[in-house]
Design a protein around this motif. Structure first.
Motif, PDB file in Angstrom:
ATOM      1  N   SER A 225      22.445  13.035 -25.002  1.00 20.87           N
ATOM      2  CA  SER A 225      22.118  12.878 -26.422  1.00 20.87           C
ATOM      3  C   SER A 225      20.874  12.004 -26.553  1.00 20.87           C
ATOM      4  O   SER A 225      20.837  10.877 -26.038  1.00 20.87           O
ATOM      5  N   THR A 226      19.873  12.502 -27.266  1.00 16.82           N
ATOM      6  CA  THR A 226      18.654  11.691 -27.448  1.00 16.82           C
ATOM      7  C   THR A 226      18.953  10.453 -28.304  1.00 16.82           C
ATOM      8  O   THR A 226      18.332   9.414 -28.124  1.00 16.82           O
ATOM      9  N   ASN A 227      19.910  10.558 -29.246  1.00 14.63           N
ATOM     10  CA  ASN A 227      20.248   9.365 -30.039  1.00 14.63           C
ATOM     11  C   ASN A 227      20.873   8.294 -29.145  1.00 14.63           C
ATOM     12  O   ASN A 227      20.545   7.107 -29.266  1.00 14.63           O
TER      13      ASN A 227
ATOM     14  N   GLN B 206      19.678  19.293 -24.542  1.00 11.95           N
ATOM     15  CA  GLN B 206      20.632  18.245 -24.919  1.00 11.95           C
ATOM     16  C   GLN B 206      22.046  18.802 -24.718  1.00 11.95           C
ATOM     17  O   GLN B 206      22.403  19.819 -25.308  1.00 11.95           O
TER      18      GLN B 206
ATOM     19  N   ARG C 139      25.310  14.618 -30.684  1.00 16.56           N
ATOM     20  CA  ARG C 139      26.273  14.126 -31.681  1.00 16.56           C
ATOM     21  C   ARG C 139      25.791  14.432 -33.086  1.00 16.56           C
ATOM     22  O   ARG C 139      24.610  14.346 -33.386  1.00 16.56           O
ATOM     23  N   GLY C 140      26.753  14.787 -33.954  1.00 17.15           N
ATOM     24  CA  GLY C 140      26.466  14.953 -35.373  1.00 17.15           C
ATOM     25  C   GLY C 140      27.077  13.784 -36.114  1.00 17.15           C
ATOM     26  O   GLY C 140      27.555  12.815 -35.510  1.00 17.15           O
ATOM     27  N   ARG C 141      27.081  13.856 -37.436  1.00 14.63           N
ATOM     28  CA  ARG C 141      27.679  12.769 -38.219  1.00 14.63           C
ATOM     29  C   ARG C 141      29.183  12.744 -38.011  1.00 14.63           C
ATOM     30  O   ARG C 141      29.806  13.772 -37.753  1.00 14.63           O
TER      31      ARG C 141
ATOM     32  N   TRP D 213      26.932  18.367 -31.970  1.00 17.06           N
ATOM     33  CA  TRP D 213      25.784  19.142 -32.426  1.00 17.06           C
ATOM     34  C   TRP D 213      25.466  20.227 -31.409  1.00 17.06           C
ATOM     35  O   TRP D 213      25.148  19.935 -30.263  1.00 17.06           O
TER      36      TRP D 213
ATOM     37  N   THR E 100      15.324  19.067 -30.015  1.00 20.06           N
ATOM     38  CA  THR E 100      16.208  17.907 -30.205  1.00 20.06           C
ATOM     39  C   THR E 100      15.458  16.648 -29.784  1.00 20.06           C
ATOM     40  O   THR E 100      14.966  16.558 -28.660  1.00 20.06           O
TER      41      THR E 100
ATOM     42  N   SER F  41      14.796  12.117 -30.827  1.00 15.28           N
ATOM     43  CA  SER F  41      15.116  10.940 -31.639  1.00 15.28           C
ATOM     44  C   SER F  41      13.899  10.043 -31.700  1.00 15.28           C
ATOM     45  O   SER F  41      13.160   9.910 -30.718  1.00 15.28           O
TER      46      SER F  41
ATOM     47  N   ASP G  28      20.670  17.345 -44.627  1.00 10.72           N
ATOM     48  CA  ASP G  28      20.744  18.635 -43.929  1.00 10.72           C
ATOM     49  C   ASP G  28      19.726  19.597 -44.529  1.00 10.72           C
ATOM     50  O   ASP G  28      19.561  19.638 -45.750  1.00 10.72           O
TER      51      ASP G  28
ATOM     52  N   LYS H 199      22.535  26.309 -42.311  1.00  7.00           N
ATOM     53  CA  LYS H 199      21.973  25.051 -41.821  1.00  7.00           C
ATOM     54  C   LYS H 199      21.012  25.310 -40.657  1.00  7.00           C
ATOM     55  O   LYS H 199      21.371  25.943 -39.676  1.00  7.00           O
TER      56      LYS H 199
ATOM     57  N   GLY I  73      19.918  19.285 -38.588  1.00  3.66           N
ATOM     58  CA  GLY I  73      20.777  18.146 -38.902  1.00  3.66           C
ATOM     59  C   GLY I  73      20.077  16.865 -38.464  1.00  3.66           C
ATOM     60  O   GLY I  73      19.305  16.857 -37.489  1.00  3.66           O
TER      61      GLY I  73
ATOM     62  N   LEU J 251      20.585  12.564 -37.891  1.00  2.00           N
ATOM     63  CA  LEU J 251      21.545  11.468 -37.721  1.00  2.00           C
ATOM     64  C   LEU J 251      20.767  10.155 -37.620  1.00  2.00           C
ATOM     65  O   LEU J 251      20.062   9.915 -36.646  1.00  2.00           O
TER      66      LEU J 251
ATOM     67  N   ILE K  35      16.936  14.040 -34.746  1.00  3.42           N
ATOM     68  CA  ILE K  35      16.705  15.301 -35.461  1.00  3.42           C
ATOM     69  C   ILE K  35      16.965  16.483 -34.525  1.00  3.42           C
ATOM     70  O   ILE K  35      16.453  16.528 -33.402  1.00  3.42           O
TER      71      ILE K  35
HETATM   72  C1  BTN Z   1      24.568  16.384 -38.389  1.00  2.00           C
HETATM   73  O1  BTN Z   1      24.194  17.389 -38.996  1.00  2.00           O
HETATM   74  O2  BTN Z   1      25.761  16.035 -38.388  1.00  2.00           O
HETATM   75  C2  BTN Z   1      23.554  15.564 -37.631  1.00  2.00           C
HETATM   76  C3  BTN Z   1      23.112  16.252 -36.361  1.00  2.00           C
HETATM   77  C4  BTN Z   1      22.054  15.465 -35.599  1.00  2.00           C
HETATM   78  C5  BTN Z   1      21.694  16.120 -34.290  1.00  2.00           C
HETATM   79  C6  BTN Z   1      20.540  15.434 -33.605  1.00  2.00           C
HETATM   80  S1  BTN Z   1      19.953  16.357 -32.227  1.00  2.00           S
HETATM   81  C7  BTN Z   1      18.985  14.995 -31.704  1.00  2.00           C
HETATM   82  C8  BTN Z   1      19.791  13.742 -31.949  1.00  2.00           C
HETATM   83  N1  BTN Z   1      20.649  13.449 -30.812  1.00  2.00           N
HETATM   84  C9  BTN Z   1      21.946  13.562 -31.105  1.00  2.00           C
HETATM   85  O3  BTN Z   1      22.884  13.374 -30.313  1.00  2.00           O
HETATM   86  N2  BTN Z   1      22.085  13.921 -32.394  1.00  2.00           N
HETATM   87  C10 BTN Z   1      20.806  14.046 -33.066  1.00  2.00           C
END
Ligand code: BTN
Length: 269
Positions: free
Chosen positions: A37-39, A62, A66-68, A73, A81, A83, A128, A135, A138, A140, A155
């Motif tokens: 995950s880049t986040n 990736q 992760r999403g919200r 994701w 993908t 961050s 979103d 969609k 997404g 985060l 993103i």
């Molecule tokens: C959502 O719609 O719930 C948010 C999704 C966010 C996805 C991006 S992909 C790059 C970054 N790394 C992650 O793990 N999540 C965000």
């Protein structure tokens, strides 16, 4: 970091990293062929030491995005993908304006997607991006623990990862740029366009004029619709009356108008 051994060349994203740095606002790039995950990586960098922001963490694949909330994701090969680690206390981004950052990031992606596929997008509060009712992106936004003054904006944009290869439960709710454009897009170009829109739009946060607000409002997918907002501690149901100047979602309920600053929205009409 840019120029280090992390920069293995990759069909999509490797070759143009220098150009991305030269032609956008990011000053550092960390590229990985594959990353869970880049986040998570951006949060890890922020928590370990104080990296120079704005820093871009980018991966070609990736594997555990992760999403919200507890959402995952989906991002097959061909997805964009990344961050951004931003200096949140830059003069234009004081803490009181952080709620507007989500919307502004969503708006910037809307505009980039419109530039790429020449079709209208809508913004589902808080961030979103919807294209043809599905969609396409997404976002985060997260605050690193123990690290004052930095924000992570993650993103994910479906670019060349067609919805046809999405898991069955997502097939009718997601869309990719290639599904609409009928062609593959260069990920480097898409990334540069998104980053440049982001810096343009973020620089307007906190300004007195209504340009940003007008742009959110014009694209708001929820205005006039029956919505249910899960605020975590409580639920709000009513008719969406748009977005106010601070970026809060306005929901007209039988008890009056509620201002929602964060939450998960489902349409109930
Ligand atoms: C959502 O719609 O719930 C948010 C999704 C966010 C996805 C991006 S992909 C790059 C970054 N790394 C992650 O793990 N999540 C965000």
């Amino acid at each position: 970091m840019s120029g280090s051994k992390d920069h293995h060349r990759n069909d999509f994203l490797g070759p143009d990293l220098e150009r991305i740095r030269a032609e956008t606002f990011v000053t550092q790039i960390e590229f990985h062929d594959e990353l869970p995950s880049t986040n998570d990586r951006a949060l890890e960098l922020a928590e370990k030491r104080a990296p120079l922001a704005p820093l871009l963490v980018l991966t070609a694949a990736q594997t555990a995005g992760r999403g919200r909330g507890s959402n995952r994701w989906w991002a097959d090969g061909g997805a964009l993908t990344f961050s951004l680690l931003l200096q949140a206390e830059a003069p234009q981004l004081p803490q009181r304006d952080w709620p507007q950052l989500s919307l502004t990031a969503g708006l910037a992606v809307c505009e980039a997607v419109e530039e790429l596929v020449e079709q209208a997008t809508l913004l589902k509060w808080p961030n979103d991006v919807y294209l043809r009712g599905r969609k396409v992106c997404g976002i985060l936004v997260e605050v690193p623990r123990n690290q004052q003054g930095l924000l992570v904006v993650g993103i994910g944009i479906n670019v060349n990862n067609s919805s046809r290869s999405a898991p069955a439960e997502l097939q009718n709710t997601v869309i990719a740029l290639c599904d609409v454009g009928g062609r593959q897009f260069a990920l480097n170009d898409a990334l540069r366009i998104v980053l440049n829109r982001l810096s343009q739009r973020i620089s307007l946060i906190g300004k007195r004029d209504d340009e940003l607000r007008d742009c959110w409002r014009r694209r708001c997918l929820l205005t006039g619709r029956a919505v249910h907002v899960d605020l975590g501690v409580r639920q709000v149901s009513g008719i969406c009356r748009g977005i106010d100047d601070q970026g809060a979602l306005l929901v007209h309920t039988k008890h009056g108008t509620e201002r929602c600053f964060a939450g998960v929205v489902t349409l109930s009409d």
